[in-house]
Design a protein around this motif. Structure first.
Motif, short mmCIF file in Angstrom:
data_model
loop_
_atom_site.label_atom_id
_atom_site.label_comp_id
_atom_site.label_asym_id
_atom_site.label_seq_id
_atom_site.Cartn_x
_atom_site.Cartn_y
_atom_site.Cartn_z
N MET A 138 4.33 -11.46 -9.71
CA MET A 138 5.15 -11.71 -8.53
C MET A 138 5.60 -13.16 -8.46
N ARG A 190 4.63 -3.58 -12.53
CA ARG A 190 4.37 -3.58 -11.09
C ARG A 190 4.10 -2.18 -10.57
N PHE A 242 0.17 -6.60 0.95
CA PHE A 242 0.38 -7.98 1.38
C PHE A 242 -0.41 -8.33 2.64
N ASN A 256 4.05 -4.81 5.67
CA ASN A 256 5.50 -4.92 5.49
C ASN A 256 6.13 -3.58 5.16
N PHE A 276 8.87 -0.78 4.99
CA PHE A 276 10.33 -0.88 4.98
C PHE A 276 10.87 -0.27 6.27
N TYR A 290 9.02 5.87 -1.52
CA TYR A 290 9.84 4.83 -2.15
C TYR A 290 9.52 4.67 -3.63
N ARG A 305 1.71 3.58 0.35
CA ARG A 305 2.92 3.34 -0.43
C ARG A 305 2.54 2.85 -1.83
N GLU A 318 8.89 -10.71 3.25
CA GLU A 318 7.81 -9.77 2.88
C GLU A 318 8.38 -8.42 2.47
N ASP A 361 9.61 -8.74 -1.07
CA ASP A 361 8.45 -8.80 -1.95
C ASP A 361 7.80 -7.43 -2.07
N GLY A 362 7.73 -6.72 -0.93
CA GLY A 362 7.12 -5.40 -0.94
C GLY A 362 7.85 -4.48 -1.90
N SER A 363 9.17 -4.56 -1.91
CA SER A 363 9.94 -3.71 -2.79
C SER A 363 9.75 -4.13 -4.26
N TYR A 364 9.80 -5.43 -4.52
CA TYR A 364 9.56 -5.90 -5.89
C TYR A 364 8.19 -5.46 -6.37
#
Lengths: 255, 465
Positions: free
Chosen positions: A56, A87, A94, A98, A100, A110, A164, B346, B349-352
């Motif tokens: 990251m 990834r 996190f 977060n 979406f 997703y 997720r 965020e 970043d969450g998607s990446y």
């Protein structure tokens, strides 16, 4: 400390943000059966180190990484390593939940969608339900899968993020202070969940809460000013640390 | 005397004197004292300002009010003195008559159209002077009374500083209401003139009629003596150029530019490109206009001919719409830029971290999250585009046609207003008045668009606070 067959291993890892060195020559083996906690005072580099395992830090413009990280013995910085696939194999949760701005269902779907893991609506439904069950969220959201993920409470949002992450069935889950934005009840639920997930995924968790590290992990690494000071079994590190700095930190002398 | 201006200058000079006197008084209070908090409440500057403002504000307000009504009062008197046979009746005639009188009085005219005007010039001069004098006396009296009263209040414990604060507050309120009142006045005049228009042409015909031909003949025996005021072709032209063609250009380009700048470009590139893109918004529209007329329109016509479209015109909706789209790009891109930047890091970043590529992250997470902000930006851009005039006047033509052929010439509401109000005209004809009705419609549409767009953007901002 070395493991016989580590899931993840770092050798002589350095991370620079511009001219500032954030991680100094860290080597570590992380086993697949355990929950590994990274502890240390704020700014010690533990989150930066965690973000090396799924690259990251690539998304940060002036960050530079040297040294080696191997996933199942394969160098993740190798030219033929697809970072997108990496990834998918190394998931991340996190600090701040977060989700979406999509429905609960779409949040979980997703990963499977972008990686093409489900071949039809029924299979996707099954994947989503499975991930939500494993994240311990299914019973709370089964009747409102179409609601936006942001309508959930903070603790539920964080479990949604865990769902997720595990929906693509990763091998490793990285957690960056996953409970720091949550209340004690929600924290307890996440810790329970981490315990349930142990064994199925290698879990690396960054936490500034030493009690949490003691509760959920079997291995603990103590970081200070970008260097790894001590790494060992959690029970030993907290009761009988080798290094004076570790002892000072866990007894609350600083940090 | 030549008007109120010398009086205003004198008032200002006296106010300055008041400032100086007040300040001297303030200085005198402090002389020889050891100054601590509370010894003298206010600094000399505030004593001076207090005297000056107290004297100045009422006098200036009276002068401003007087300036607005004086012309009318003088005109009433002067016209009352004209023999009944020559007396102008309608508003327009009165205006023309008074123009004559004023021109003669200032020696700007040699002779007047209306012979009666010459006779009343001395009366006009005398009345004006008397009125100016009256205004001057009132203003000076107020100034003197205000100044002396303010000066008499000055003491060491007088809170001049607090009083000045209050006066400044009123001054600022006054300044901000000027803009609001002006807008209000514009709306009122639009409403009033539109109402007059709708007395001649029924509102239904104007709003739903499909034939626009405002050219009314001057004499009733001429051909085409009755104009047609069906504004639908104009509304259609406006939407066709501003909301359809321009947006087909501006939305994708603006969106992609913003995505590149926020997600792909590194900081250095962004620092250079973003201001350059926003520079587009600073190009005067007339420059876009001649670019459209001289370069784009001929190219579009040739392209149309090449395609085999027989009536491809040198002035076309497509040419105007394309250039207008270019002009609008910075609006769309900078609003999109803001909206994308407001999406929390965020989320990206969450998607990446899920293994999504940049493009997947943009299309599946960032754009949906920023959609309300982007929508708001596009709506603001539309409202800007449909009010735009210059490009249309120069590149799309003035023919009011109801067509969906982009190579044909069409016209818009704003371009038509220009055509209606430039050149010679009489102010009570339906042709001229129709411009006000068109302006009213345009005003209402852009107002509603702006209100809606801003509320969308605001709600969206709150969502991420």
């Amino acid at each position: 400390m070395t493991e016989p067959c580590p899931k993840l291993s770092a050798r002589n890892l350095n991370v620079f943000y511009g001219a500032k060195q954030a991680i100094k020559n860290v080597s570590i083996d992380i086993s697949r059966e355990h929950v590994t906690a990274l502890i240390g005072p704020s700014g010690c580099g533990k989150s930066t180190f965690l973000r090396c395992f799924n690259r990251m830090n690539d998304t940060i413009e002036n960050a530079r990484v040297t040294g080696e990280i191997r996933l199942d013995g394969r160098d993740i910085h190798a030219a033929d390593m697809d970072v997108v696939q990496l990834r998918a194999r190394v998931g991340m949760v996190f600090q701040k939940p977060n989700p979406f701005p999509k429905s609960i269902y779409e949040n979980v779907a997703y990963g499977p969608r972008i990686h093409g893991l489900a071949s039809g609506r029924a299979e996707m439904d099954r994947l989503v339900e499975d991930a939500l069950r494993r994240a311990g969220l299914w019973d709370e959201v089964r009747d409102r899968l179409a609601d936006s993920g942001t309508t959930l409470s903070g603790g539920q949002q964080q479990r949604l993020c865990i769902a997720r992450a595990i929906a693509v069935d990763p091998e490793v889950i990285l957690m960056d202070e996953p409970c720091s934005a949550l209340d004690p009840v929600a924290t307890a639920k996440i810790e329970e969940l981490i315990d349930d997930l142990r064994g199925r995924y290698a879990i690396v968790i960054v936490t500034h809460n030493m009690q949490q590290a003691a509760r959920v992990s079997q291995r603990t690494a103590f970081f200070h000013m970008g260097a790894m000071i001590e790494y060992g079994e959690t029970s030993t590190l907290f009761t009988n640390p080798v290094q004076a700095r570790t002892k000072d930190y866990i007894t609350g002398r600083y940090g | 005397m030549t008007g109120l201006f010398p009086i205003l200058l004198a008032v200002l000079a006296l106010a300055l004197l008041g400032y100086w006197i007040g300040r001297q008084r303030g200085l005198a209070m402090r002389r020889g004292l050891t100054i601590r908090i509370g010894t003298v409440h206010s600094l000399p500057v505030y004593h001076g300002l207090y005297v000056a403002l107290t004297a100045l504000l009422p006098a200036v307000l009276v002068l401003a009010g007087w300036a607005i009504v004086e012309e009318r009062l003088v005109a009433d008197r002067v016209i009352a003195a004209v023999p009944v046979d020559f007396r102008p009746v309608s508003e327009i005639d009165r205006g023309a008559f008074m123009n004559d009188v004023r021109g003669l009085a200032n020696n700007a005219l040699e002779a007047a159209f209306n012979p009666a005007a010459t006779a009343v010039v001395p009366l006009y001069r005398a009345t004006s002077e008397a009125f100016d004098l009256a205004a001057g006396v009132v203003a000076m009296t107020l100034l003197a009374v205000g100044g002396i009263w303010a000066f008499s209040r000055l003491r060491p414990d007088f809170r001049a500083r607090s009083h000045v604060e209050k006066l400044l507050r009123w001054l600022l309120i006054l300044a901000s209401t000027v803009a609001i009142l002006t807008t209000f006045g514009i709306v009122l005049s639009l409403l009033f003139e539109s109402w007059r228009f709708f007395q001649i042409v029924p509102a239904a015909e104007f709003l739903f009629g499909t034939h626009w031909s405002p050219q009314t003949a001057i004499r009733s025996d001429q051909i085409g003596s009755s104009g047609a005021f069906g504004a639908v072709p104009l509304f259609w032209g406006t939407i066709f150029i501003g909301a359809i063609i321009a947006m087909i250009v501006a939305v994708p380009l603006g969106l992609m530019a913003a995505i590149y700048l926020t997600q792909y470009a590194d900081a250095r590139v962004r620092r250079v490109l973003k201001p350059m893109l926003e520079l587009l918004a600073g190009v005067p529209t007339v420059v876009y206009g001649f670019f459209a007329a001289l370069i784009v329109a001929p190219a579009v016509r040739d392209f149309g001919v090449w395609l085999g479209i027989s009536n491809a015109s040198g002035e076309s909706a497509l040419a105007a719409g394309l250039v207008m789209g270019i002009m609008i790009i910075p609006f769309v891109s900078s609003m999109t830029d803001d909206a994308l930047m407001a999406v929390p890091a965020e989320m990206r970043d969450g998607s990446y971290a899920m293994g999504a590529t940049r493009a997947e992250t943009v299309t599946r997470v960032l754009v949906p999250a920023a959609l309300p902000g982007i929508t708001g930006g596009v709506l603001l851009a539309v409202s800007r585009a449909i009010g735009e005039t210059m490009i249309v006047v120069m590149a799309a033509g003035l023919a009011a046609k109801l067509t969906i052929n982009p190579f044909d010439s069409v016209t818009t509401v704003s371009a038509q207003i220009v055509a209606l109000l430039t050149g010679d005209q009489e102010f009570d004809s339906a042709k001229t008045l129709s411009a006000f009705a068109l302006g009213l419609v345009l005003f209402i549409i852009t107002l509603l668009l702006n209100i809606y767009a801003l509320s969308v953007v605001r709600n969206y901002r709150e969502a991420y606070e």
